[in-house]
Design a protein around this motif. Structure first.
Motif, mmCIF file in Angstrom:
data_model
loop_
_atom_site.group_PDB
_atom_site.id
_atom_site.type_symbol
_atom_site.label_atom_id
_atom_site.label_comp_id
_atom_site.label_asym_id
_atom_site.label_seq_id
_atom_site.Cartn_x
_atom_site.Cartn_y
_atom_site.Cartn_z
ATOM 1 N N LEU A 326 0.834 -1.206 0.000
ATOM 2 C CA LEU A 326 0.000 0.000 0.000
ATOM 3 C C LEU A 326 0.867 1.253 0.000
ATOM 4 O O LEU A 326 0.594 2.216 -0.719
ATOM 5 C CB LEU A 326 -0.929 0.008 1.218
ATOM 6 N N ARG A 327 1.927 1.232 0.810
ATOM 7 C CA ARG A 327 2.811 2.393 0.881
ATOM 8 C C ARG A 327 3.442 2.685 -0.490
ATOM 9 O O ARG A 327 3.495 3.830 -0.937
ATOM 10 C CB ARG A 327 3.904 2.160 1.934
ATOM 11 N N TYR A 328 3.913 1.619 -1.149
ATOM 12 C CA TYR A 328 4.522 1.783 -2.474
ATOM 13 C C TYR A 328 3.495 2.284 -3.476
ATOM 14 O O TYR A 328 3.781 3.173 -4.278
ATOM 15 C CB TYR A 328 5.104 0.452 -2.950
ATOM 16 N N TYR A 329 2.265 1.735 -3.414
ATOM 17 C CA TYR A 329 1.209 2.131 -4.349
ATOM 18 C C TYR A 329 0.846 3.602 -4.165
ATOM 19 O O TYR A 329 0.721 4.355 -5.145
ATOM 20 C CB TYR A 329 -0.022 1.248 -4.151
ATOM 21 N N TYR A 330 0.668 4.035 -2.896
ATOM 22 C CA TYR A 330 0.302 5.429 -2.639
ATOM 23 C C TYR A 330 1.431 6.375 -3.035
ATOM 24 O O TYR A 330 1.185 7.473 -3.543
ATOM 25 C CB TYR A 330 -0.049 5.618 -1.153
ATOM 26 N N LEU A 331 2.676 5.950 -2.825
ATOM 27 C CA LEU A 331 3.816 6.769 -3.226
ATOM 28 C C LEU A 331 3.874 6.892 -4.740
ATOM 29 O O LEU A 331 4.102 7.986 -5.291
ATOM 30 C CB LEU A 331 5.117 6.144 -2.700
ATOM 31 N N PHE A 332 3.630 5.792 -5.434
ATOM 32 C CA PHE A 332 3.645 5.791 -6.900
ATOM 33 C C PHE A 332 2.546 6.680 -7.471
ATOM 34 O O PHE A 332 2.789 7.478 -8.379
ATOM 35 C CB PHE A 332 3.478 4.347 -7.405
ATOM 36 N N THR A 333 1.325 6.556 -6.920
ATOM 37 C CA THR A 333 0.204 7.364 -7.425
ATOM 38 C C THR A 333 0.417 8.846 -7.121
ATOM 39 O O THR A 333 0.032 9.712 -7.917
ATOM 40 C CB THR A 333 -1.138 6.896 -6.825
ATOM 41 N N ALA A 334 1.039 9.164 -5.967
ATOM 42 C CA ALA A 334 1.306 10.565 -5.619
ATOM 43 C C ALA A 334 2.308 11.178 -6.606
ATOM 44 O O ALA A 334 2.136 12.309 -7.066
ATOM 45 C CB ALA A 334 1.843 10.658 -4.196
#
Length: 349
Positions: A326-334
């Motif tokens: 989730l952390r990687y996904y949210y960082l990528f989308t940001a």
């Protein structure tokens, strides 16, 4: 603190008279939640007291742990990965639907719905800037409370009565507790997850393998552990937490009920394929707190070893795999949004 203790004892005693499942945990939860909405003063409870209850629980599990469970470790691991993948996918799908209805952001709803440890979810949420921390806290607390309140009544018809054994308190048990507490404290300093629960289990299993004769935990002491944990849970829900939009409040209840229904379904898979009782299967997959589900398993004589391993795996699966993803996904989308915004600005200029 004495006020909370008095309320917890009264609640536990009343619930035991009414023959309600795990009375010494549910009673304090109900009495203290009620008091918080009626009493205007301050009610406090030391986290150390909950830790004492968890250490006692860890000792009891270690003494009853069935090591033959690890003979089928490969099959168990496969089922645990499969069941937790179903649970996480269902949680995200549930979050998507409730997010549309409640108007809460999908990111906040996902963090509110995923059934991880309360502490680890809130720590993760605090590091994210664009989430509603109050709503996430309410969702997670509502899940814990509803699971603790509802599940005992679902499995109460599957109780296997224990034979009444009068186990006296012994000096050896006090020494065992002090040793377990010391190991848990050291393990906590070394950042072991769920140290006050896991360290005593590992210690007791090690002592049993070394052929030490260990003093059993008396039922009265287990009731005390229920009370110490129940009082802590009762204080989690604060009156100010329900000052959220009405749709958020309803969505919190619906997400908890949805998770209970999902895990009820997956428990039938466990029961049918692994030949465990319904009570053991349901408590193994239920989206509650580790300590509460194990306490309930002890109270209804379900398989403590199976429930402990499944519940511990769920917490570690979410902590070590789901949260980093989730952390990687949210960082990528940001980063993607920031790049698109930059391209937009450049195009307009």
């Amino acid at each position: 603190m004495l006020k909370v203790l008095s309320l917890a004892i009264i609640g536990g005693y009343v619930f035991s008279l009414l023959h309600i499942p795990i009375p010494w945990m549910l009673g304090p939860i109900f009495s203290i939640i009620t008091a918080q909405f009626l009493y205007k003063g301050t009610l406090s409870w030391s986290p150390r007291l909950q830790d004492i209850g968890i250490v006692i629980l860890g000792i009891a599990i270690g003494e009853q742990f069935n090591l033959s469970l690890f003979k089928n470790a490969g099959i168990l691991l496969l089922y645990m990965v499969l069941l937790n993948s179903i649970l996480i996918a269902s949680s995200i799908a549930l979050a998507f639907v409730l997010s549309k209805w409640s108007k809460l952001s999908l990111k906040s709803m996902i963090l509110g719905t995923i059934p991880g440890g309360l502490g680890q979810i809130l720590l993760f949420a605090e590091e994210e800037k664009d989430v509603d921390l109050a709503a996430i806290t309410y969702f997670q607390i509502m899940r814990l409370l509803l699971v603790v309140v509802v599940i005992p009544f679902i499995v109460s018809g599957h109780i296997v009565s224990k034979s009444a054994i009068n186990i006296p308190m012994s000096f050896n048990l006090i020494l065992l507790f002090l040793l377990s507490w010391g190991c848990a404290y050291v393990a906590k300093r070394f950042k072991m997850p769920i140290a006050y629960f896991l360290a005593p289990i590992i210690l007791i299993i090690g002592l049993q393998l070394a052929s030490f004769d260990l003093a059993p935990v008396p039922p009265l002491v287990m009731n005390g552990a229920q009370l110490l944990i129940g009082a802590h849970i009762g204080l989690i829900l604060k009156p100010h937490m329900i000052k959220l939009p009405f749709r958020y409040l309803v969505a919190g209840i619906l997400s908890s009920v949805g998770l209970i229904i999902i895990t009820c379904g997956t428990s039938f898979i466990v029961s049918y394929t692994l030949d465990y009782s319904f009570a053991t299967s349901f408590l193994s997959t239920a989206p509650g707190g580790l300590d509460q589900m194990v306490l309930l398993a002890d109270a209804i004589n379900a398989d403590l070893s199976v429930v402990s391993v499944f519940q511990l795996f769920r917490l570690l699966f979410i902590f070590l795999f789901v949260m980093p993803v989730l952390r990687y996904y949210y960082l990528f989308t940001a980063k993607k949004r920031a790049f698109e915004l930059e391209q937009d600005i450049m195009t307009k200029s």
